[in-house]
Design a protein around this motif. Structure first.
Motif, PDB file in Angstrom:
ATOM      1  N   ALA A 147      -6.596  12.252  -0.179  1.00 17.52           N
ATOM      2  CA  ALA A 147      -6.116  11.171   0.847  1.00 17.52           C
ATOM      3  C   ALA A 147      -7.177  10.205   1.117  1.00 17.52           C
ATOM      4  O   ALA A 147      -6.784   9.008   1.390  1.00 17.52           O
ATOM      5  N   ASP A 148      -8.149  10.668   1.330  1.00 17.30           N
ATOM      6  CA  ASP A 148      -9.440   9.910   1.681  1.00 17.30           C
ATOM      7  C   ASP A 148      -9.828   8.737   0.618  1.00 17.30           C
ATOM      8  O   ASP A 148     -10.028   7.869   0.666  1.00 17.30           O
ATOM      9  N   ARG A 149      -9.781   9.455  -0.786  1.00 18.19           N
ATOM     10  CA  ARG A 149     -10.005   8.602  -1.837  1.00 18.19           C
ATOM     11  C   ARG A 149      -8.939   7.549  -1.918  1.00 18.19           C
ATOM     12  O   ARG A 149      -8.908   6.392  -2.111  1.00 18.19           O
ATOM     13  N   ASN A 150      -7.588   8.123  -1.631  1.00 22.73           N
ATOM     14  CA  ASN A 150      -6.416   7.150  -1.717  1.00 22.73           C
ATOM     15  C   ASN A 150      -6.529   6.135  -0.903  1.00 22.73           C
ATOM     16  O   ASN A 150      -5.930   4.826  -1.195  1.00 22.73           O
ATOM     17  N   PHE A 151      -7.041   6.487   0.318  1.00 18.18           N
ATOM     18  CA  PHE A 151      -7.270   5.296   1.475  1.00 18.18           C
ATOM     19  C   PHE A 151      -8.113   4.205   1.013  1.00 18.18           C
ATOM     20  O   PHE A 151      -7.729   3.264   1.132  1.00 18.18           O
ATOM     21  N   HIS A 152      -9.270   4.481   0.522  1.00 19.74           N
ATOM     22  CA  HIS A 152     -10.189   3.348  -0.114  1.00 19.74           C
ATOM     23  C   HIS A 152      -9.602   2.702  -1.285  1.00 19.74           C
ATOM     24  O   HIS A 152     -10.032   1.515  -1.427  1.00 19.74           O
ATOM     25  N   LEU A 153      -8.809   3.506  -2.101  1.00 20.83           N
ATOM     26  CA  LEU A 153      -8.384   2.936  -3.120  1.00 20.83           C
ATOM     27  C   LEU A 153      -6.877   1.846  -2.823  1.00 20.83           C
ATOM     28  O   LEU A 153      -6.943   0.416  -3.218  1.00 20.83           O
ATOM     29  N   ILE A 155      -6.777   0.293   0.034  1.00 23.35           N
ATOM     30  CA  ILE A 155      -7.422  -1.013   0.716  1.00 23.35           C
ATOM     31  C   ILE A 155      -7.720  -1.981  -0.540  1.00 23.35           C
ATOM     32  O   ILE A 155      -7.810  -3.190  -0.582  1.00 23.35           O
ATOM     33  N   ALA A 156      -8.332  -1.264  -1.484  1.00 26.36           N
ATOM     34  CA  ALA A 156      -9.064  -2.223  -2.782  1.00 26.36           C
ATOM     35  C   ALA A 156      -7.636  -2.908  -3.420  1.00 26.36           C
ATOM     36  O   ALA A 156      -7.789  -4.144  -3.820  1.00 26.36           O
ATOM     37  N   ARG A 157      -6.549  -2.119  -3.428  1.00 26.53           N
ATOM     38  CA  ARG A 157      -5.473  -2.520  -4.136  1.00 26.53           C
ATOM     39  C   ARG A 157      -4.770  -3.858  -3.260  1.00 26.53           C
ATOM     40  O   ARG A 157      -4.199  -4.867  -3.805  1.00 26.53           O
ATOM     41  N   ALA A 158      -5.023  -3.542  -2.069  1.00 28.61           N
ATOM     42  CA  ALA A 158      -4.411  -4.791  -1.226  1.00 28.61           C
ATOM     43  C   ALA A 158      -5.073  -6.154  -1.156  1.00 28.61           C
ATOM     44  O   ALA A 158      -4.486  -7.206  -0.998  1.00 28.61           O
ATOM     45  N   THR A 159      -6.531  -6.061  -2.123  1.00 26.83           N
ATOM     46  CA  THR A 159      -7.115  -7.364  -2.331  1.00 26.83           C
ATOM     47  C   THR A 159      -6.138  -8.149  -3.390  1.00 26.83           C
ATOM     48  O   THR A 159      -6.310  -9.222  -3.598  1.00 26.83           O
ATOM     49  N   GLY A 160      -5.513  -7.463  -4.112  1.00 28.47           N
ATOM     50  CA  GLY A 160      -4.829  -7.891  -5.235  1.00 28.47           C
ATOM     51  C   GLY A 160      -5.867  -8.272  -6.589  1.00 28.47           C
ATOM     52  O   GLY A 160      -5.419  -9.058  -7.473  1.00 28.47           O
ATOM     53  N   ASN A 161      -7.268  -7.564  -6.520  1.00 30.30           N
ATOM     54  CA  ASN A 161      -8.089  -7.875  -7.615  1.00 30.30           C
ATOM     55  C   ASN A 161      -8.482  -6.454  -8.161  1.00 30.30           C
ATOM     56  O   ASN A 161      -8.801  -5.826  -7.502  1.00 30.30           O
ATOM     57  N   ALA A 163     -10.435  -5.802 -10.418  1.00 30.79           N
ATOM     58  CA  ALA A 163     -11.950  -5.620 -10.742  1.00 30.79           C
ATOM     59  C   ALA A 163     -12.397  -4.744  -9.385  1.00 30.79           C
ATOM     60  O   ALA A 163     -13.294  -3.797  -9.558  1.00 30.79           O
ATOM     61  N   LEU A 164     -12.114  -5.054  -8.473  1.00 29.45           N
ATOM     62  CA  LEU A 164     -12.529  -4.366  -7.080  1.00 29.45           C
ATOM     63  C   LEU A 164     -11.923  -3.021  -7.175  1.00 29.45           C
ATOM     64  O   LEU A 164     -12.591  -2.074  -6.621  1.00 29.45           O
ATOM     65  N   ILE A 165     -10.719  -2.611  -7.568  1.00 31.14           N
ATOM     66  CA  ILE A 165     -10.218  -1.607  -7.562  1.00 31.14           C
ATOM     67  C   ILE A 165     -11.154  -0.530  -8.457  1.00 31.14           C
ATOM     68  O   ILE A 165     -11.215   0.509  -8.072  1.00 31.14           O
ATOM     69  N   GLY A 166     -11.346  -1.172  -9.689  1.00 33.21           N
ATOM     70  CA  GLY A 166     -12.165  -0.469 -10.514  1.00 33.21           C
ATOM     71  C   GLY A 166     -13.533  -0.151 -10.008  1.00 33.21           C
ATOM     72  O   GLY A 166     -14.068   0.947 -10.204  1.00 33.21           O
ATOM     73  N   VAL A 167     -14.198  -1.013  -9.059  1.00 36.00           N
ATOM     74  CA  VAL A 167     -15.423  -0.528  -8.656  1.00 36.00           C
ATOM     75  C   VAL A 167     -15.399   0.235  -7.569  1.00 36.00           C
ATOM     76  O   VAL A 167     -16.079   1.161  -7.581  1.00 36.00           O
ATOM     77  N   VAL A 168     -14.298   0.144  -6.751  1.00 36.99           N
ATOM     78  CA  VAL A 168     -14.041   1.526  -5.960  1.00 36.99           C
ATOM     79  C   VAL A 168     -13.963   2.889  -6.459  1.00 36.99           C
ATOM     80  O   VAL A 168     -14.425   3.890  -6.012  1.00 36.99           O
ATOM     81  N   GLU A 169     -13.028   2.814  -7.395  1.00 33.52           N
ATOM     82  CA  GLU A 169     -12.736   3.853  -8.223  1.00 33.52           C
ATOM     83  C   GLU A 169     -14.020   4.585  -8.921  1.00 33.52           C
ATOM     84  O   GLU A 169     -14.353   5.547  -8.849  1.00 33.52           O
ATOM     85  N   TYR A 170     -15.056   3.576  -9.491  1.00 35.41           N
ATOM     86  CA  TYR A 170     -16.129   3.911 -10.124  1.00 35.41           C
ATOM     87  C   TYR A 170     -17.155   4.691  -8.870  1.00 35.41           C
ATOM     88  O   TYR A 170     -17.639   5.684  -9.173  1.00 35.41           O
ATOM     89  N   LEU A 171     -17.289   4.084  -7.888  1.00 33.84           N
ATOM     90  CA  LEU A 171     -18.307   4.556  -6.848  1.00 33.84           C
ATOM     91  C   LEU A 171     -17.552   5.921  -6.346  1.00 33.84           C
ATOM     92  O   LEU A 171     -18.439   6.796  -6.046  1.00 33.84           O
TER      93      LEU A 171
END
Length: 232
Positions: A147-153, A155-161, A163-171
């Motif tokens: 759930a913690d992982r899904n929270f941060h992802l 937020i990244a999805r909320a940007t509509g970008n 590439a940023l989703i991919g960066v958060v997933e990588y980290l």
């Protein structure tokens, strides 16, 4: 006319800092004749003696524990194991735990600010669902972490970008063996409870479309995690 082959560039691989510190700790064990079952100097003293940061020292100690060279006992100290001639495990691919946290603090703080500007109602609802999921699964460590992982992802999805989703997933995917051992030893119930509060604060800032508050809330959250893991 025969052409000379193009010179090949030498590939120089810098040793990871925690491995350098690990080797220095092993040297200290040998030089000071610290026997099996004996305790190493306290972390603060050891960090000063080796002239390294507490974060670098802690990563090194966790690596040595994974190699069976020392045992980290919460609230007691670090003890030498029976076998001190072993080597630190092969260096994992990817950054170390505190490198990941440092990158996340820089990147995810800005992602939260962008999300606050760009988030739609449905994106905010998606973030809220992950917060509720994390709260409901507080006692189930695996579900809580997912759930913690899904929270941060979310937020990244909320940007509509994307590439940023991919960066958060990588980290997030860099949370390897060192990370999990560090978390096992030094994550406290206080931090787990505070994380729930932090997530609510981040959500509130994003839902209010307050970019400054969202950035500050995410940064405060990741700073708190770093302090807990580095100081215990």
């Amino acid at each position: 006319m025969k052409k000379n082959p193009a010179p090949q560039e030498a590939t120089i691989t810098e040793p990871r800092l925690y491995r350098v510190v690990s080797s220095r700790i092993q040297e200290l064990i040998r030089e000071e004749n610290i026997g099996a079952g004996e305790r190493l100097p306290p972390e603060r003293e050891l960090a000063n003696k080796l002239s390294v940061s507490r974060t670098s020292l802690r990563e090194a100690l966790i690596a040595l524990e994974l190699g069976g060279i020392v045992e980290v006992r919460g609230g007691s100290g670090v003890y030498v194991c029976e076998q001190t001639s072993q080597e630190v495990p092969a260096e994992p691919v990817g950054p170390g735990p505190f490198e990941v946290l440092s990158a996340r603090r820089l990147i995810e703080s800005e992602i939260a600010a962008i999300a606050a500007k760009m988030a739609t109602d449905s994106a905010i609802d998606a973030i809220l669902r992950t917060v509720i999921e994390m709260e409901n699964n507080h006692d189930n460590r695996n579900s809580n972490e997912m759930a913690d992982r899904n929270f941060h992802l979310a937020i990244a999805r909320a940007t509509g970008n994307s590439a940023l989703i991919g960066v958060v997933e990588y980290l997030w995917n860099q949370r390897g063996t060192l990370w999990h051992k560090l978390k096992e030893h030094f994550q406290t119930e206080e931090l787990r409870q505070q994380t729930l509060i932090d997530h609510r604060n981040i959500l509130e800032a994003i839902a209010s479309h307050n970019a400054v508050a969202a950035r500050q809330a995410m940064r405060a959250h990741l700073d708190r995690v770093t302090r807990t893991f580095s100081r215990g």
